[in-house]
Design a protein around this motif. Structure first.
Motif, PDB file in Angstrom:
ATOM      1  N   SER A   1       0.826  -1.200   0.000  1.00  0.00           N
ATOM      2  CA  SER A   1       0.000   0.000   0.000  1.00  0.00           C
ATOM      3  C   SER A   1       0.860   1.249   0.000  1.00  0.00           C
ATOM      4  CB  SER A   1      -0.907   0.015   1.244  1.00  0.00           C
ATOM      5  OG  SER A   1      -1.580   1.247   1.355  1.00  0.00           O
ATOM      6  N   ASP A   2       0.407   2.260  -0.728  1.00  0.00           N
ATOM      7  CA  ASP A   2       1.081   3.553  -0.717  1.00  0.00           C
ATOM      8  C   ASP A   2       0.746   4.352   0.529  1.00  0.00           C
ATOM      9  OD1 ASP A   2       2.010   2.836  -3.157  1.00  0.00           O
ATOM     10  OD2 ASP A   2       0.839   4.291  -4.310  1.00  0.00           O
ATOM     11  N   TRP A   3      -0.282   3.934   1.268  1.00  0.00           N
ATOM     12  CA  TRP A   3      -0.758   4.736   2.391  1.00  0.00           C
ATOM     13  C   TRP A   3      -0.192   4.311   3.744  1.00  0.00           C
ATOM     14  CZ3 TRP A   3      -4.741   3.521  -1.326  1.00  0.00           C
ATOM     15  CH2 TRP A   3      -5.171   4.625  -2.057  1.00  0.00           C
ATOM     16  N   VAL A   4       0.351   3.123   3.848  1.00  0.00           N
ATOM     17  CA  VAL A   4       0.813   2.652   5.164  1.00  0.00           C
ATOM     18  C   VAL A   4       2.033   1.754   4.995  1.00  0.00           C
ATOM     19  CG1 VAL A   4      -0.790   0.684   5.132  1.00  0.00           C
ATOM     20  CG2 VAL A   4       0.100   1.506   7.315  1.00  0.00           C
ATOM     21  N   ASP A   5       2.966   1.877   5.940  1.00  0.00           N
ATOM     22  CA  ASP A   5       4.154   1.020   5.978  1.00  0.00           C
ATOM     23  C   ASP A   5       4.085   0.205   7.262  1.00  0.00           C
ATOM     24  OD1 ASP A   5       6.563  -0.220   5.952  1.00  0.00           O
ATOM     25  OD2 ASP A   5       7.767   1.583   5.670  1.00  0.00           O
ATOM     26  N   TYR A   6       3.832  -1.095   7.142  1.00  0.00           N
ATOM     27  CA  TYR A   6       3.605  -1.946   8.310  1.00  0.00           C
ATOM     28  C   TYR A   6       4.885  -2.233   9.093  1.00  0.00           C
ATOM     29  CZ  TYR A   6      -0.982  -2.728   6.248  1.00  0.00           C
ATOM     30  OH  TYR A   6      -2.248  -2.552   5.745  1.00  0.00           O
ATOM     31  N   ARG A   7       6.041  -1.908   8.538  1.00  0.00           N
ATOM     32  CA  ARG A   7       7.278  -2.184   9.257  1.00  0.00           C
ATOM     33  C   ARG A   7       7.430  -1.312  10.495  1.00  0.00           C
ATOM     34  NH1 ARG A   7      11.249  -1.671   4.211  1.00  0.00           N
ATOM     35  NH2 ARG A   7       9.766   0.019   3.851  1.00  0.00           N
ATOM     36  N   ASN A   8       6.622  -0.267  10.608  1.00  0.00           N
ATOM     37  CA  ASN A   8       6.703   0.609  11.771  1.00  0.00           C
ATOM     38  C   ASN A   8       5.908   0.083  12.966  1.00  0.00           C
ATOM     39  OD1 ASN A   8       8.260   2.433  10.328  1.00  0.00           O
ATOM     40  ND2 ASN A   8       6.479   3.547   9.556  1.00  0.00           N
ATOM     41  N   TYR A   9       5.215  -1.029  12.812  1.00  0.00           N
ATOM     42  CA  TYR A   9       4.386  -1.569  13.890  1.00  0.00           C
ATOM     43  C   TYR A   9       5.105  -2.709  14.615  1.00  0.00           C
ATOM     44  CZ  TYR A   9       0.650   1.206  11.860  1.00  0.00           C
ATOM     45  OH  TYR A   9      -0.105   2.256  11.404  1.00  0.00           O
ATOM     46  N   GLU A  10       4.853  -2.826  15.926  1.00  0.00           N
ATOM     47  CA  GLU A  10       5.554  -3.804  16.757  1.00  0.00           C
ATOM     48  C   GLU A  10       4.873  -5.169  16.772  1.00  0.00           C
ATOM     49  OE1 GLU A  10       6.020  -2.134  20.620  1.00  0.00           O
ATOM     50  OE2 GLU A  10       7.330  -0.498  19.934  1.00  0.00           O
ATOM     51  N   TRP A  11       3.606  -5.246  16.437  1.00  0.00           N
ATOM     52  CA  TRP A  11       2.852  -6.502  16.404  1.00  0.00           C
ATOM     53  C   TRP A  11       2.880  -7.218  17.761  1.00  0.00           C
ATOM     54  CZ3 TRP A  11      -0.054  -6.651  12.237  1.00  0.00           C
ATOM     55  CH2 TRP A  11       0.385  -5.934  11.102  1.00  0.00           C
ATOM     56  N   SER A  12       2.562  -6.453  18.805  1.00  0.00           N
ATOM     57  CA  SER A  12       2.502  -7.035  20.149  1.00  0.00           C
ATOM     58  C   SER A  12       1.257  -7.911  20.320  1.00  0.00           C
ATOM     59  CB  SER A  12       2.494  -5.923  21.210  1.00  0.00           C
ATOM     60  OG  SER A  12       1.463  -4.974  20.944  1.00  0.00           O
ATOM     61  N   ASN A  13       0.223  -7.660  19.496  1.00  0.00           N
ATOM     62  CA  ASN A  13      -0.990  -8.484  19.513  1.00  0.00           C
ATOM     63  C   ASN A  13      -1.119  -9.220  18.179  1.00  0.00           C
ATOM     64  OD1 ASN A  13      -1.831  -7.411  22.092  1.00  0.00           O
ATOM     65  ND2 ASN A  13      -2.385  -5.536  20.971  1.00  0.00           N
ATOM     66  N   GLU A  14      -2.034 -10.177  18.136  1.00  0.00           N
ATOM     67  CA  GLU A  14      -2.235 -10.930  16.899  1.00  0.00           C
ATOM     68  C   GLU A  14      -2.678 -10.004  15.774  1.00  0.00           C
ATOM     69  OE1 GLU A  14      -4.857 -14.678  15.087  1.00  0.00           O
ATOM     70  OE2 GLU A  14      -5.068 -14.068  17.190  1.00  0.00           O
ATOM     71  N   PHE A  15      -3.561  -9.043  16.118  1.00  0.00           N
ATOM     72  CA  PHE A  15      -4.043  -8.070  15.141  1.00  0.00           C
ATOM     73  C   PHE A  15      -3.646  -6.667  15.598  1.00  0.00           C
ATOM     74  CE2 PHE A  15      -6.599 -11.620  13.955  1.00  0.00           C
ATOM     75  CZ  PHE A  15      -6.920 -11.432  12.612  1.00  0.00           C
ATOM     76  N   GLU A  16      -3.196  -5.856  14.649  1.00  0.00           N
ATOM     77  CA  GLU A  16      -2.909  -4.445  14.906  1.00  0.00           C
ATOM     78  C   GLU A  16      -4.034  -3.605  14.304  1.00  0.00           C
ATOM     79  OE1 GLU A  16      -0.705  -2.481  16.389  1.00  0.00           O
ATOM     80  OE2 GLU A  16       0.611  -4.059  17.188  1.00  0.00           O
ATOM     81  N   GLU A  17      -4.422  -2.553  15.037  1.00  0.00           N
ATOM     82  CA  GLU A  17      -5.424  -1.636  14.486  1.00  0.00           C
ATOM     83  C   GLU A  17      -4.711  -0.527  13.726  1.00  0.00           C
ATOM     84  OE1 GLU A  17      -8.808   1.581  15.885  1.00  0.00           O
ATOM     85  OE2 GLU A  17      -8.562  -0.267  17.052  1.00  0.00           O
ATOM     86  N   ILE A  18      -5.095  -0.340  12.474  1.00  0.00           N
ATOM     87  CA  ILE A  18      -4.499   0.674  11.602  1.00  0.00           C
ATOM     88  C   ILE A  18      -5.518   1.777  11.356  1.00  0.00           C
ATOM     89  CG2 ILE A  18      -3.314   1.086   9.420  1.00  0.00           C
ATOM     90  CD1 ILE A  18      -1.936  -0.996  11.198  1.00  0.00           C
ATOM     91  N   ALA A  19      -5.073   3.015  11.455  1.00  0.00           N
ATOM     92  CA  ALA A  19      -5.936   4.164  11.156  1.00  0.00           C
ATOM     93  C   ALA A  19      -5.211   5.072  10.170  1.00  0.00           C
ATOM     94  CB  ALA A  19      -6.277   4.929  12.430  1.00  0.00           C
ATOM     95  N   LEU A  20      -5.897   5.448   9.112  1.00  0.00           N
ATOM     96  CA  LEU A  20      -5.303   6.337   8.112  1.00  0.00           C
ATOM     97  C   LEU A  20      -6.411   7.065   7.368  1.00  0.00           C
ATOM     98  CD1 LEU A  20      -5.737   4.657   5.184  1.00  0.00           C
ATOM     99  CD2 LEU A  20      -3.923   3.290   6.163  1.00  0.00           C
ATOM    100  N   SER A  21      -6.023   8.054   6.580  1.00  0.00           N
ATOM    101  CA  SER A  21      -6.977   8.818   5.780  1.00  0.00           C
ATOM    102  C   SER A  21      -6.650   8.638   4.301  1.00  0.00           C
ATOM    103  CB  SER A  21      -6.914  10.307   6.136  1.00  0.00           C
ATOM    104  OG  SER A  21      -7.322  10.519   7.473  1.00  0.00           O
TER     105      SER A  21
END
Length: 310
Positions: free
Chosen positions: A246-266
């Motif tokens: 995706s051009d809108w989000v880079d998932y490498r910045n998330y720690e993935w402490s839970n099974e699912f991460e909540e993403i918010a963007l515009s």
């Protein structure tokens, strides 16, 4: 007036007038012609491209150069330049053909030791980051120049449907989420479309575009007025995130402490169908929380898949 101050003032003056004589400089600054000639030699040795003009009237000429006279910056101004330039380290390509570290080193070299220490300490509390994209934008500078010169260009573009030849008039470049983009008038369709610089495979200037065309800033302002942004929230697991480009989000910045991460963007409201198309292959690895329009698009695409197998 000190010699260093006078030298800088003369530098700024000749940068402005381009062609001058020693007598003109002497009259302007109330100094002797001999002193002027010494200062011109000093400027030349500093790298200022001054050339002597042969002939009856003689004089000097300074080439169009991008070497600026020394400028004094405060600590805050220096910090803002260094930390802003640091963002360019996240781009493999930049339009300035510079090494960012060299710019930073030049600024650091002018600072006294106590200010260097203070600036380094400030850096421990400031981070300006963008996603790192390992893509080369080979023709970034050429597209910028074509935008400024209002040139018609011919490119080969690696689109979703394969490599295509296009004739365009670019109106500028901008970066977003680690990618470089350029809006351009597509001469085939007579409308401005958006392109990714790293997907340009070849580049050639064809001719000058003679009609009036908005520059990047005006185009972006019109887009802001015309396109409403919508908030998107969804849950995604790590496996699905690896698949999602995706051009809108880079998932490498998330720690993935839970099974699912909540993403918010515009995203622009008109991009909802495209975003739904991106999420569909992720299956139950993603769950959209809002907006309902995106949920409806996903349901519609799921029904299309089901109907294929009925």
């Amino acid at each position: 007036m000190s010699k260093s101050k006078l030298l800088i003032d003369i530098w700024m003056y000749v940068n402005k007038v381009k062609d001058f004589t020693a007598q003109e400089i002497a009259d302007e600054f109330q100094i002797s012609k001999r002193t002027v000639q010494r200062y011109i030699t000093d400027l030349y040795e500093m790298g200022v491209p001054i050339e002597g003009i042969q002939g009856k009237y003689g004089g000097y000429h300074i080439e169009n150069n991008k070497l600026l006279p020394p400028i004094c910056f405060s600590l805050e101004e220096t910090a803002s330049i260094i930390f802003t330039y640091s963002i360019l380290n996240n781009y493999i390509s930049n339009p300035y053909n510079i090494e960012v570290e060299k710019v930073k080193d030049k600024l650091y070299a002018q600072l006294p030791d106590y200010l260097k220490i203070e600036l380094q300490e400030m850096g421990q509390y400031i981070k300006m980051d963008v996603p790192i994209r390992h893509v080369q934008s080979t023709y970034l500078r050429e597209i910028l120049d074509a935008s400024m010169n209002k040139n018609i260009i011919e490119i080969k573009y690696d689109s979703v449907d394969g490599v295509k030849e296009k004739r365009l008039v670019p109106i500028g470049i901008y970066s977003q989420n680690g990618y470089w983009y350029f809006p351009a008038l597509d001469l085939k369709y007579d409308r401005i479309n958006l392109f990714r610089v790293d997907r340009v495979l070849s580049f050639q200037v064809i001719s000058k575009f003679e009609k009036q065309l908005s520059a990047l800033k005006n185009w972006q302002q019109n887009c802001s007025n015309e396109k409403a942004l919508v908030c998107v929230r969804y849950l995604i697991n790590k496996q699905a995130a690896r698949m999602h480009q995706s051009d809108w989000v880079d998932y490498r910045n998330y720690e993935w402490s839970n099974e699912f991460e909540e993403i918010a963007l515009s995203i622009p409201n008109e991009a909802i169908p495209f975003f739904a198309q991106q999420l569909t292959p992720l299956g139950n690895g993603v769950k959209v929380l809002e907006p309902q329009a995106l949920v409806d698009c996903l349901i519609e695409k799921a029904e299309e898949i089901i109907n294929t197998y009925k």
